[in-house]
Design an enzyme around this catalytic site. Structure first.
Site, PDB file in Angstrom:
ATOM      1  N   TYR A  43      -3.440   4.000   2.050  1.00  0.00           N
ATOM      2  CA  TYR A  43      -3.539   4.336   3.464  1.00  0.00           C
ATOM      3  C   TYR A  43      -4.741   5.241   3.733  1.00  0.00           C
ATOM      4  CZ  TYR A  43      -2.214   5.895   8.150  1.00  0.00           C
ATOM      5  OH  TYR A  43      -2.211   6.164   9.495  1.00  0.00           O
ATOM      6  N   TYR A  75       0.832  -1.201   0.000  1.00  0.00           N
ATOM      7  CA  TYR A  75       0.000   0.000   0.000  1.00  0.00           C
ATOM      8  C   TYR A  75       0.862   1.244   0.000  1.00  0.00           C
ATOM      9  CZ  TYR A  75       0.640   0.808   5.069  1.00  0.00           C
ATOM     10  OH  TYR A  75       1.161   1.061   6.311  1.00  0.00           O
ATOM     11  N   CYS A  76       0.281   2.313  -0.530  1.00  0.00           N
ATOM     12  CA  CYS A  76       0.901   3.637  -0.531  1.00  0.00           C
ATOM     13  C   CYS A  76      -0.151   4.599   0.026  1.00  0.00           C
ATOM     14  CB  CYS A  76       1.374   4.013  -1.935  1.00  0.00           C
ATOM     15  SG  CYS A  76       0.056   4.077  -3.172  1.00  0.00           S
ATOM     16  N   ALA A  77      -0.133   5.834  -0.397  1.00  0.00           N
ATOM     17  CA  ALA A  77      -1.110   6.795   0.118  1.00  0.00           C
ATOM     18  C   ALA A  77      -2.486   6.588  -0.500  1.00  0.00           C
ATOM     19  CB  ALA A  77      -0.632   8.229  -0.119  1.00  0.00           C
ATOM     20  N   GLY A  81      -2.983   4.274  -3.578  1.00  0.00           N
ATOM     21  CA  GLY A  81      -3.110   3.077  -4.402  1.00  0.00           C
ATOM     22  C   GLY A  81      -2.444   3.136  -5.762  1.00  0.00           C
TER      23      GLY A  81
END
Length: 118
Positions: A109, A80-82, A84
């Site tokens: 996130y 995951y990132c901020a 997607g």
């Protein structure tokens, strides 16, 4: 504002990878599924919070250092990132490296925090 080409390469990556939403990740955790969760955001983003149990490894070094997390190409990995986008690109790269069970968290996130009422 990202260039249209960025959206194009993310859309292409998303067609090649598996994604789940926050509810899918929550379900995996609730049933005790065995997987590795990796936060591919940058250190300044990690400082704002992470999903419990995540290994932090920025996307810039993920492909180089994934062996510090796992060398098992069958291992289920959720990235995951901020939001997607970066995790989708990272998932595609790990898939190209032979990892067979890589999943990107759609919404990242931000989506996770919103789903948890945050």
């Amino acid at each position: 504002m990202p260039l249209p080409e960025f959206k194009q390469i993310v859309d292409e990556a998303k067609r090649e990878i598996q994604e789940i939403g926050p509810e899918g990740l929550l379900r995996m955790r609730q049933v005790g599924e065995d997987f590795t969760l990796i936060d591919v955001r940058e250190p300044d983003e990690h400082a704002k919070g992470t999903i419990a149990g995540a290994v932090t490894m920025p996307r810039g070094i993920l492909e180089r250092d994934i062996d510090q997390v796992t060398t098992d190409k069958e291992r289920k990995i959720v990235l995951y990132c901020a939001g997607g986008f970066r995790s989708a690109l990272a998932a595609l790269n790990l898939k190209k490296m032979g990892f067979k069970n890589v999943i990107s968290l759609n919404g990242g996130y931000r989506g996770w925090v919103q789903s948890q009422g945050g």
